[in-house]
Design a protein around this motif. Structure first.
Motif, PDB file in Angstrom:
ATOM      1  N   ARG A  51      -7.288  49.004 -24.298  1.00  0.00           N
ATOM      2  CA  ARG A  51      -5.943  48.455 -24.268  1.00  0.00           C
ATOM      3  C   ARG A  51      -5.787  47.284 -25.229  1.00  0.00           C
ATOM      4  NH1 ARG A  51      -2.851  48.958 -19.298  1.00  0.00           N
ATOM      5  NH2 ARG A  51      -3.139  51.154 -18.865  1.00  0.00           N
ATOM      6  N   GLN A  97       8.903  56.844 -27.066  1.00  0.00           N
ATOM      7  CA  GLN A  97       9.577  55.820 -26.259  1.00  0.00           C
ATOM      8  C   GLN A  97      11.088  55.840 -26.531  1.00  0.00           C
ATOM      9  OE1 GLN A  97       7.058  52.557 -27.595  1.00  0.00           O
ATOM     10  NE2 GLN A  97       6.382  52.152 -25.493  1.00  0.00           N
ATOM     11  N   PRO A 121       1.037  54.315 -28.666  1.00  0.00           N
ATOM     12  CA  PRO A 121       1.400  53.387 -29.741  1.00  0.00           C
ATOM     13  C   PRO A 121       0.376  53.465 -30.862  1.00  0.00           C
ATOM     14  CG  PRO A 121       1.583  52.293 -27.623  1.00  0.00           C
ATOM     15  CD  PRO A 121       0.966  53.631 -27.370  1.00  0.00           C
ATOM     16  N   ARG A 143      -4.103  52.248 -32.095  1.00  0.00           N
ATOM     17  CA  ARG A 143      -5.110  52.190 -31.034  1.00  0.00           C
ATOM     18  C   ARG A 143      -6.382  52.854 -31.530  1.00  0.00           C
ATOM     19  NH1 ARG A 143      -2.153  52.383 -26.063  1.00  0.00           N
ATOM     20  NH2 ARG A 143      -0.964  50.450 -26.161  1.00  0.00           N
ATOM     21  N   ASP A 190       0.899  59.020 -20.289  1.00  0.00           N
ATOM     22  CA  ASP A 190      -0.505  58.719 -20.097  1.00  0.00           C
ATOM     23  C   ASP A 190      -0.715  57.202 -20.052  1.00  0.00           C
ATOM     24  OD1 ASP A 190      -3.143  59.282 -19.764  1.00  0.00           O
ATOM     25  OD2 ASP A 190      -3.319  60.525 -21.549  1.00  0.00           O
ATOM     26  N   VAL A 191      -1.835  56.795 -19.497  1.00  0.00           N
ATOM     27  CA  VAL A 191      -2.139  55.359 -19.457  1.00  0.00           C
ATOM     28  C   VAL A 191      -2.056  54.777 -20.861  1.00  0.00           C
ATOM     29  CG1 VAL A 191      -3.513  55.081 -17.379  1.00  0.00           C
ATOM     30  CG2 VAL A 191      -4.561  56.073 -19.391  1.00  0.00           C
ATOM     31  N   GLY A 192      -1.418  53.636 -20.966  1.00  0.00           N
ATOM     32  CA  GLY A 192      -1.323  52.961 -22.247  1.00  0.00           C
ATOM     33  C   GLY A 192      -0.224  53.457 -23.162  1.00  0.00           C
ATOM     34  N   SER A 193       0.589  54.387 -22.674  1.00  0.00           N
ATOM     35  CA  SER A 193       1.622  54.953 -23.544  1.00  0.00           C
ATOM     36  C   SER A 193       2.840  54.041 -23.657  1.00  0.00           C
ATOM     37  CB  SER A 193       2.032  56.340 -23.049  1.00  0.00           C
ATOM     38  OG  SER A 193       2.559  56.257 -21.753  1.00  0.00           O
ATOM     39  N   GLY A 194       2.853  52.969 -22.882  1.00  0.00           N
ATOM     40  CA  GLY A 194       3.928  51.986 -23.026  1.00  0.00           C
ATOM     41  C   GLY A 194       5.129  52.235 -22.136  1.00  0.00           C
ATOM     42  N   LYS A 195       4.871  52.482 -20.883  1.00  0.00           N
ATOM     43  CA  LYS A 195       5.978  52.730 -19.950  1.00  0.00           C
ATOM     44  C   LYS A 195       6.681  51.434 -19.554  1.00  0.00           C
ATOM     45  CE  LYS A 195       3.289  55.059 -17.079  1.00  0.00           C
ATOM     46  NZ  LYS A 195       2.065  55.190 -17.907  1.00  0.00           N
ATOM     47  N   THR A 196       5.909  50.327 -19.516  1.00  0.00           N
ATOM     48  CA  THR A 196       6.492  49.084 -19.017  1.00  0.00           C
ATOM     49  C   THR A 196       7.683  48.629 -19.856  1.00  0.00           C
ATOM     50  OG1 THR A 196       4.226  48.489 -18.494  1.00  0.00           O
ATOM     51  CG2 THR A 196       5.878  46.793 -18.181  1.00  0.00           C
ATOM     52  N   VAL A 197       7.533  48.729 -21.157  1.00  0.00           N
ATOM     53  CA  VAL A 197       8.603  48.236 -22.011  1.00  0.00           C
ATOM     54  C   VAL A 197       9.824  49.158 -21.907  1.00  0.00           C
ATOM     55  CG1 VAL A 197       7.894  49.355 -24.155  1.00  0.00           C
ATOM     56  CG2 VAL A 197       9.086  47.165 -24.238  1.00  0.00           C
ATOM     57  N   PHE A 257       6.983  44.867 -31.083  1.00  0.00           N
ATOM     58  CA  PHE A 257       6.489  46.000 -31.879  1.00  0.00           C
ATOM     59  C   PHE A 257       7.611  47.005 -32.054  1.00  0.00           C
ATOM     60  CE2 PHE A 257       4.702  45.969 -27.507  1.00  0.00           C
ATOM     61  CZ  PHE A 257       5.646  46.796 -26.916  1.00  0.00           C
ATOM     62  N   GLU A 258       7.410  47.934 -32.961  1.00  0.00           N
ATOM     63  CA  GLU A 258       8.330  49.041 -33.118  1.00  0.00           C
ATOM     64  C   GLU A 258       8.086  50.043 -31.988  1.00  0.00           C
ATOM     65  OE1 GLU A 258      10.969  51.685 -35.360  1.00  0.00           O
ATOM     66  OE2 GLU A 258      10.613  49.522 -35.403  1.00  0.00           O
ATOM     67  N   LEU A 259       9.122  50.530 -31.365  1.00  0.00           N
ATOM     68  CA  LEU A 259       8.917  51.550 -30.327  1.00  0.00           C
ATOM     69  C   LEU A 259       8.416  52.841 -30.957  1.00  0.00           C
ATOM     70  CD1 LEU A 259      12.135  51.226 -28.110  1.00  0.00           C
ATOM     71  CD2 LEU A 259       9.846  50.345 -27.612  1.00  0.00           C
ATOM     72  N   THR A 260       7.600  53.555 -30.215  1.00  0.00           N
ATOM     73  CA  THR A 260       7.186  54.867 -30.716  1.00  0.00           C
ATOM     74  C   THR A 260       8.368  55.826 -30.602  1.00  0.00           C
ATOM     75  OG1 THR A 260       6.458  55.647 -28.540  1.00  0.00           O
ATOM     76  CG2 THR A 260       4.814  54.520 -29.896  1.00  0.00           C
TER      77      THR A 260
HETATM   78  P1  ADP Z   1       1.382  52.142 -19.381  1.00  0.00           P
HETATM   79  O1  ADP Z   1       2.210  53.285 -19.871  1.00  0.00           O
HETATM   80  O2  ADP Z   1      -0.012  52.545 -19.074  1.00  0.00           O
HETATM   81  O3  ADP Z   1       2.049  51.377 -18.284  1.00  0.00           O
HETATM   82  P2  ADP Z   1       1.787  49.703 -20.796  1.00  0.00           P
HETATM   83  O4  ADP Z   1       3.247  49.667 -20.631  1.00  0.00           O
HETATM   84  O5  ADP Z   1       0.965  48.825 -19.937  1.00  0.00           O
HETATM   85  O6  ADP Z   1       1.272  51.203 -20.637  1.00  0.00           O
HETATM   86  O7  ADP Z   1       1.462  49.480 -22.322  1.00  0.00           O
HETATM   87  C1  ADP Z   1       0.149  49.361 -22.793  1.00  0.00           C
HETATM   88  C2  ADP Z   1       0.077  48.385 -23.934  1.00  0.00           C
HETATM   89  O8  ADP Z   1       0.707  48.903 -25.084  1.00  0.00           O
HETATM   90  C3  ADP Z   1       0.767  47.078 -23.636  1.00  0.00           C
HETATM   91  O9  ADP Z   1      -0.065  46.042 -24.086  1.00  0.00           O
HETATM   92  C4  ADP Z   1       2.049  47.153 -24.438  1.00  0.00           C
HETATM   93  O10 ADP Z   1       2.511  45.891 -24.843  1.00  0.00           O
HETATM   94  C5  ADP Z   1       1.646  47.980 -25.629  1.00  0.00           C
HETATM   95  N1  ADP Z   1       2.729  48.748 -26.244  1.00  0.00           N
HETATM   96  C6  ADP Z   1       3.697  49.436 -25.610  1.00  0.00           C
HETATM   97  N2  ADP Z   1       4.499  50.064 -26.480  1.00  0.00           N
HETATM   98  C7  ADP Z   1       4.023  49.787 -27.714  1.00  0.00           C
HETATM   99  C8  ADP Z   1       4.415  50.141 -29.045  1.00  0.00           C
HETATM  100  N3  ADP Z   1       5.469  50.929 -29.279  1.00  0.00           N
HETATM  101  N4  ADP Z   1       3.679  49.665 -30.060  1.00  0.00           N
HETATM  102  C9  ADP Z   1       2.599  48.893 -29.835  1.00  0.00           C
HETATM  103  N5  ADP Z   1       2.188  48.505 -28.622  1.00  0.00           N
HETATM  104  C10 ADP Z   1       2.882  48.944 -27.555  1.00  0.00           C
END
Ligand code: ADP
Ligand code: MG
Length: 703
Positions: free
Chosen positions: A589, A276, A453, A456, A300-307, A270-273
């Motif tokens: 999610r 991010q 992202p 949602r 916040d939860v779901g904000s995409g920290k893992t990537v 996906f495109e990074l926000t």
């Molecule tokens: P958290 O910040 O709660 O750890 P996650 O890293 O688990 O969040 O990300 C939540 C979901 O959002 C995952 O399924 C991830 O692949 C997705 N995601 C992360 N960044 C983006 C993005 N820029 N665009 C779309 N989806 C994204």
């Protein structure tokens, strides 16, 4: 004897205390020396400069003071209902004063025809207001004692009261103490700071916080002492931070190379926000600065920290360094491992997983590969850091969901190293207001992902009373029929583990009746399970074997099941706001519309109502955190337990945000301009901090 020593004087040496009271002060309130007593602040003040006309006494909530002449004293009732009733009269009317105990004393002291000052909280009895057991003083004594201004009310305990240390007793002791400290509480803030904030001098502040002559004087004293309290914390945090910069050289990650670009261009799904991208830039700037990074990533939860974590680890790899990602639980470590392995697909990056379940044999292979530098990214639980895992060249440590890690633990971790220590990124999904973050995580730099992202669907939050449970279950049934999964969460009842279990099991039975096996499969997870069973149950939900997860709050942190679309929270009135928000973050999610259903009885307190309304109104974690902070104060907010924040005696973190900012700025000013406080004008500040930080930051270390 120096001033420090004077404040350290054991409390029994204060005139009017003695060994017996000293013992009680210690055990009942933890007051063991002069300094502790000085910090026993009034919890409220009443204006004793005013006398209320008796006829205007109309409410029972507040302490007031009246003045009048006793016209009549009478003993009424027999035996246990025996009491003394005296009538007090002023020019506006009369009221009764009642005593049930100490009758002998009252008869001797309260005499008709004399003028008294009476102070207390009125009671209402048969439509008339009276005082029971008020403080009472002859008017002429009152004048002599100089009882003017605001009068502090001190908290006490039953046992202390039995030894004469009620509010008034404390008042006298502290009066004694302040007199003794006269000239012994020297100013330590440099002149320019005093001027900048128009602070009153320290000694005056201490006197006025206990014995203010006016509400202005009280405000000034509070402002000064709150500042002092916060300033000490900020100096300590910033000192830890600056010490790290001085002592720990950072590895320079200068290149952004092959791994990063290859991933970014070919594998990132996906495109990074924008958020991010921004935080990645901030992190990168740190990592190439030559200083060791210590950064908190809040999102916040779901904000995409893992990537974001993954990308940073790829940058480390581009610079020839290994990384590790540490999760608080095994299930989360597993999840990270899976997610990251999938994202990297067949890129030539070797990812390892180390948890409690890793077998001895696997472990040996893994250790070997880590030591040789063949494993580039190691994911795991605490074992990662604490065990004897030897890296070839560890360059970046990422700690996920680590709000259980306080400053002290962090500094231990960081102080392990002699010269080079890996960059550290702490990630948390607990949104906390800026000023609170400044205090809990004040030794870290902070990055914020303030954007979710795109695409949602916001979670819909609904409140239902218990009698609508059948409808709710019907709704759940439909969701499951269309392939979704459901969380049902029961509250923890703190008083008893057994009760928790019972509560959960009754809930489970209730769910089971409506969703019978084998048509439905249910996971159960609770605190009394061992880790292995817990993981197994969770895993069944994660891989879709079960459709319903019945749990206590153990699922709060981190679990990612995109297919789950309902979070049903039972007895919602028992949950705190932040907790509710964390729970809600478990759904929403995936691509489907998700729901958070808050169930409660009809009996709701005002606060519970406000929490529910807030949840319905907003999905914004920071907004929720602000409300939570106001409702509960910082003591209940995660992370504060370890931060020393609970020790704040005056400051209200929610209300005193400006003072926190000022304290931070001022501390930063000193750290920037005279980090070791060597300049003569800062000598008394240095002295003061040394005395206040005896066991904490080592101010001597620098010099
Ligand atoms: P958290 O910040 O709660 O750890 P996650 O890293 O688990 O969040 O990300 C939540 C979901 O959002 C995952 O399924 C991830 O692949 C997705 N995601 C992360 N960044 C983006 C993005 N820029 N665009 C779309 N989806 C994204
Ligand atoms: Mg996460």
């Amino acid at each position: 004897m120096s001033n420090t020593n004077l404040l350290d004087t054991p409390i029994e040496f204060l005139k009017g205390v003695g060994p017996q009271r000293a013992q009680l002060l210690r055990t009942e309130l933890g007051i063991s020396n002069y300094n502790d007593l000085l910090h026993h602040f009034p919890f409220r003040y009443v204006d004793r400069s005013k006398f209320y006309p008796i006829s205007t006494v109309t409410d029972t909530g507040t302490f007031i003071q009246v003045r009048g002449t006793i016209t009549h004293v009478e003993v009424v009732g027999e035996k246990r209902s025996k009491r003394i009733v005296a009538t007090l009269k002023d020019s506006s009317g009369t009221m009764d004063l009642v005593w049930f105990q100490g009758l002998k004393w009252v008869v001797e002291f309260v005499k008709p025809g004399q003028q008294y000052v009476v102070f207390g909280k009125p009671n209402e009895f048969k439509g008339k207001f009276n005082f029971s057991h008020p403080e009472i003083e002859l008017y002429e004594h009152y004048i002599q004692l100089g009882n003017e201004g605001l009068h502090g009310i001190y908290s006490s305990t039953e046992r202390l009261k039995n030894f004469g240390l009620d509010s008034k007793g404390f008042f006298k002791l502290i009066k004694q103490l302040i007199a003794q400290l006269k000239g012994k509480l020297p100013e330590f803030l440099p002149e320019k700071i005093l001027q900048k904030y128009h602070f009153v001098l320290r000694e005056e502040a201490w006197k006025n916080i206990h014995f203010p002559l006016s509400s202005e004087a009280l405000k000034e004293a509070e402002f000064r002492l709150k500042f002092e309290e916060l300033f000490i914390i900020q100096m300590r945090l910033l000192k830890i931070k600056s010490n790290r910069n001085v002592y720990l050289k950072g590895m320079k990650f200068e290149t952004v190379g092959q791994n990063f670009y290859h991933f970014y261009n070919n594998f990132l799904p996906f495109e990074l926000t924008e958020a991010q991208k921004r935080v990645i830039k901030e992190i990168r700037t740190d990592m190439k600065s030559g200083k060791q990074m210590n950064r908190l990533l809040q999102g916040d939860v779901g904000s995409g920290k893992t990537v974001v974590a993954l990308i940073c680890m790829l940058i480390a790899l581009d610079n020839g360094y290994q990384s590790s990602l540490m999760a608080p639980t095994e299930i989360l470590a597993n999840q990270h491992f899976q997610t990251i392995s999938e994202l990297l697909k067949d890129m030539p990056v070797k990812v390892g997983l180390l948890t409690g379940s890793t077998s001895k044999k696997q472990r040996e292979l893994l250790f070997d590969s880590i030591l040789k530098g063949e494993t580039h990214i190691l994911i795991g639980t605490h074992a990662l850091i604490e065990d004897k895992v030897k890296f070839n060249n560890l360059g970046l440590v990422i700690i996920d969901e680590q709000h259980r890690f306080g400053v002290e633990q962090r500094s231990k971790l960081w102080n392990k190293s002699e010269q080079f220590f890996p960059h550290v990124l702490v990630m948390t999904a607990t949104p906390i207001p800026r000023t609170l973050a400044m205090t809990i995580y004040g030794d870290l730099d902070i990055s914020l992902i303030n954007e979710l992202p795109p695409g949602r669907k916001p979670i819909q939050t609904i409140h239902r009373f218990d009698d609508k449970r059948l409808d709710v279950y019907e709704f759940i049934r439909k969701q499951i029929a269309s392939g979704r999964q459901v969380y049902i969460v029961f509250p923890l009842i703190e008083e008893s583990e057994k009760l928790n279990y019972k509560n959960l099991m009754e809930g489970y039975d209730m769910v089971l009746q409506r969703f019978p096996i084998p048509e439905y499969q249910i996971s159960v997870v609770h605190g009394q399970m061992n880790a292995k069973t817990k993981d197994w149950e969770m895993q069944r939900f994660v891989n879709g074997t079960t459709q319903i997860m019945v749990a206590t709050t153990v699922i709060e942190v981190g679990v990612n099941v995109p297919n789950a679309s309902i979070m049903l929270i039972e007895s919602v009135e028992r949950f705190g706001l932040s907790q509710l928000h964390q729970l809600r973050g478990r759904v929403g999610r995936g691509a489907e519309q998700s729901y958070c259903i808050l169930m409660s009885s009809y009996k709701l307190s005002r606060e519970a109502r406000l929490r529910i309304d807030t949840m319905i109104k907003t999905n914004d974690g920071f907004e929720i955190a602000e409300v939570d902070l106001k409702l509960r104060g910082p003591g209940n907010i995660e992370g504060t337990q370890q931060s020393g924040l609970i020790d704040l005696k005056l400051t209200n973190i929610a209300q005193d945000q400006n003072i926190i900012e000022s304290a931070r700025q001022t501390a930063q000013f000193f750290i920037d301009n005279d980090p070791s406080l060597e300049q003569p004008e800062n000598a008394s500040l240095l002295q003061f901090l040394r005395e206040n930080n005896k066991s904490k930051t080592n101010w001597g270390r620098i010099s």
